[in-house]
Design a protein around this motif. Structure first.
Motif, PDB file in Angstrom:
ATOM      1  N   SER A  51      33.997  43.528-133.902  1.00  0.00           N
ATOM      2  CA  SER A  51      35.177  42.682-133.832  1.00  0.00           C
ATOM      3  C   SER A  51      35.359  41.863-135.106  1.00  0.00           C
ATOM      4  O   SER A  51      36.489  41.646-135.564  1.00  0.00           O
ATOM      5  N   LEU A  52      34.256  41.409-135.690  1.00  0.00           N
ATOM      6  CA  LEU A  52      34.340  40.657-136.939  1.00  0.00           C
ATOM      7  C   LEU A  52      34.885  41.509-138.083  1.00  0.00           C
ATOM      8  O   LEU A  52      35.470  40.981-139.035  1.00  0.00           O
ATOM      9  N   GLY A  53      34.710  42.813-137.991  1.00  0.00           N
ATOM     10  CA  GLY A  53      35.171  43.685-139.056  1.00  0.00           C
ATOM     11  C   GLY A  53      36.571  44.234-138.873  1.00  0.00           C
ATOM     12  O   GLY A  53      37.119  44.841-139.806  1.00  0.00           O
ATOM     13  N   LEU A  65      27.404  42.248-141.400  1.00  0.00           N
ATOM     14  CA  LEU A  65      26.050  41.708-141.275  1.00  0.00           C
ATOM     15  C   LEU A  65      25.595  41.062-142.579  1.00  0.00           C
ATOM     16  O   LEU A  65      24.946  40.011-142.572  1.00  0.00           O
ATOM     17  N   GLY A  66      25.961  41.679-143.703  1.00  0.00           N
ATOM     18  CA  GLY A  66      25.611  41.092-144.987  1.00  0.00           C
ATOM     19  C   GLY A  66      26.300  39.771-145.217  1.00  0.00           C
ATOM     20  O   GLY A  66      25.705  38.824-145.737  1.00  0.00           O
ATOM     21  N   ALA A  67      27.579  39.675-144.832  1.00  0.00           N
ATOM     22  CA  ALA A  67      28.322  38.425-145.008  1.00  0.00           C
ATOM     23  C   ALA A  67      27.743  37.309-144.140  1.00  0.00           C
ATOM     24  O   ALA A  67      27.709  36.144-144.537  1.00  0.00           O
ATOM     25  N   LEU A  68      27.266  37.651-142.947  1.00  0.00           N
ATOM     26  CA  LEU A  68      26.707  36.641-142.050  1.00  0.00           C
ATOM     27  C   LEU A  68      25.413  36.034-142.582  1.00  0.00           C
ATOM     28  O   LEU A  68      25.079  34.887-142.260  1.00  0.00           O
ATOM     29  N   VAL A  69      24.685  36.796-143.376  1.00  0.00           N
ATOM     30  CA  VAL A  69      23.424  36.282-143.938  1.00  0.00           C
ATOM     31  C   VAL A  69      23.596  35.807-145.370  1.00  0.00           C
ATOM     32  O   VAL A  69      22.614  35.551-146.069  1.00  0.00           O
ATOM     33  N   ASP A  74      32.645  37.482-152.105  1.00  0.00           N
ATOM     34  CA  ASP A  74      33.190  36.209-151.608  1.00  0.00           C
ATOM     35  C   ASP A  74      34.330  36.429-150.624  1.00  0.00           C
ATOM     36  O   ASP A  74      34.467  35.678-149.644  1.00  0.00           O
ATOM     37  N   THR A  75      35.155  37.446-150.871  1.00  0.00           N
ATOM     38  CA  THR A  75      36.292  37.697-149.978  1.00  0.00           C
ATOM     39  C   THR A  75      35.814  38.058-148.583  1.00  0.00           C
ATOM     40  O   THR A  75      36.313  37.529-147.579  1.00  0.00           O
ATOM     41  N   ALA A  76      34.840  38.969-148.487  1.00  0.00           N
ATOM     42  CA  ALA A  76      34.320  39.379-147.179  1.00  0.00           C
ATOM     43  C   ALA A  76      33.671  38.205-146.462  1.00  0.00           C
ATOM     44  O   ALA A  76      33.854  38.022-145.247  1.00  0.00           O
ATOM     45  N   ARG A  77      32.919  37.387-147.203  1.00  0.00           N
ATOM     46  CA  ARG A  77      32.272  36.232-146.573  1.00  0.00           C
ATOM     47  C   ARG A  77      33.301  35.254-146.040  1.00  0.00           C
ATOM     48  O   ARG A  77      33.144  34.702-144.945  1.00  0.00           O
ATOM     49  N   PHE A  78      34.354  35.008-146.801  1.00  0.00           N
ATOM     50  CA  PHE A  78      35.385  34.069-146.358  1.00  0.00           C
ATOM     51  C   PHE A  78      36.077  34.574-145.089  1.00  0.00           C
ATOM     52  O   PHE A  78      36.289  33.807-144.136  1.00  0.00           O
ATOM     53  N   ILE A  79      36.430  35.847-145.086  1.00  0.00           N
ATOM     54  CA  ILE A  79      37.136  36.409-143.926  1.00  0.00           C
ATOM     55  C   ILE A  79      36.249  36.396-142.691  1.00  0.00           C
ATOM     56  O   ILE A  79      36.677  36.011-141.592  1.00  0.00           O
ATOM     57  N   VAL A  80      34.993  36.806-142.850  1.00  0.00           N
ATOM     58  CA  VAL A  80      34.096  36.905-141.702  1.00  0.00           C
ATOM     59  C   VAL A  80      33.706  35.522-141.188  1.00  0.00           C
ATOM     60  O   VAL A  80      33.821  35.229-139.992  1.00  0.00           O
TER      61      VAL A  80
END
Length: 363
Positions: A51-53, A65-69, A74-80
């Motif tokens: 769902s996060l993706g 999973l990488g963004a969560l840790v 930066d874009t993926a981390r911000f969105i997730v």
């Protein structure tokens, strides 16, 4: 810590139980009662990652999973983390609260049709929320979803309704059958009040109120997740601490008294925790129907126990709501409120329970 050989209860149909000893303390358990919640937790984590993706900017599960840790771009981390994680967190917490609340109420009432919806807790919350929306205007009230306006009013309305239920149902204790009857009556009255408020409101205000009444996770963020998480940190351990009391209450008041349970006090504690969980859940996401009704019965069938298990019911509630939100966001032509999806799942199940109960009563 030692594990003893499996023991069996006298009933021939009972499933084998194992004994777990930690020093002088021992307890019995079934393998299924441990395996099922672990499996549900794994599925919940997988569905949450998917769902996060999913969205306008697709992200793969490994990238999520990488963004969560803290990895990834930066874009993926911000969105997730900033855009999608708060909504998923609210879905998990609301589902957990509704699942545990439904398991508590069904065990106490000894009725698979009992739920916070039936008791009128969600109806009281709806009165508070709709009153704020109508009084403050649709735009102001919807904006207050990010603050304390509508959620606080919904919580207050749910707790006031719980007080009315206690006052009308209490008679030297609380009888589950009387509690359900009182709840049905108050729920009908609450629906009438909500309908009156909607007829007295402007068209735009009524539309905003109807969105909330359907039950939705749209626009939910950390402002809703944090208070709910704090409430669950207090209420869920309190519910789990009442396991022995629930084991006794499921067999009736007389048996519970014979086992040394102070029945009126235990009943009061169970119902208070149950309505507290339901009120906080409704204040965060609106009156999402059928979750508290369906998941306790699914949990008891999966684990093979004699009553709905609290932890498994909570995890199943979180899984059902997270999966329903994923379907509502991605599989339907428009972004539907998650309450519509849970109603589609829960309504046939309710009809099946009614038909099944009628067939049993005619045998």
């Amino acid at each position: 810590m030692t594990l003893a050989a499996p023991t069996r209860t006298p009933a021939s149909h009972a499933r084998p139980r194992r004994t777990l000893r930690v020093g002088p303390v021992s307890t019995t358990y079934r393998r299924r009662s441990l395996a099922v919640p672990v499996l549900v937790l794994v599925l919940l984590l997988l569905v949450s990652a998917v769902s996060l993706g999913r969205g306008d900017y697709p992200i793969s599960v490994p990238e999520v999973l990488g963004a969560l840790v803290g990895g990834g771009d930066d874009t993926a981390r911000f969105i997730v983390v900033e855009l999608r994680a708060p909504r998923i967190a609210v879905a998990v917490l609301v589902g957990l609260a509704l699942g545990v609340s439904g398991a508590l109420i069904q065990t106490f009432a000894r009725n698979p049709l009992a739920s916070p919806d039936v008791l009128g807790v969600t109806g009281g919350a709806a009165i508070g929320a709709v009153a704020v929306i109508v009084a403050g205007g649709g735009t102001t009230a919807v904006g207050a979803l990010g603050g304390l306006g509508v959620p606080a009013a919904a919580l207050l309305g749910g707790l006031v309704m719980a007080g009315l239920i206690f006052g009308l149902a209490w008679q030297a204790g609380i009888d589950g059958y009387r509690l359900v009857l009182v709840g049905v009556g108050l729920s009908a009255m609450a629906q009438a009040v909500v309908s009156y408020l909607l007829t007295r409101s402007a068209l735009f205000d009524a539309a905003a109120a109807n969105v909330w009444l359907t039950g939705s996770l749209n626009g939910r963020g950390w402002d809703q997740a944090r208070p709910l998480a704090i409430a669950l940190l207090l209420l869920v351990p309190a519910a789990l601490a009442m396991t022995r009391v629930l084991d006794a209450l499921q067999f009736g008041d007389e048996t519970a008294r014979a086992l040394g349970v102070r029945v009126p006090l235990a009943q009061l504690a169970v119902v208070l925790v149950a309505v507290g969980l339901a009120a906080f859940a409704v204040s965060a996401a609106g009156p999402i129907q059928f979750v508290a009704l369906v998941v306790p019965q699914i949990a008891v069938r999966l684990t093979g126990g004699s009553r709905p298990p609290l932890l498994t019911a909570g995890l199943l509630g979180a899984l059902l709501l997270t999966a329903s939100d994923l379907v509502a966001r991605t599989a339907l032509p428009e972004t539907f409120p998650v309450g519509v999806v849970t109603a589609v799942v829960g309504a046939p199940y309710l009809l099946w329970l009614l038909v099944r109960g009628r067939r049993r009563s005619t045998l």
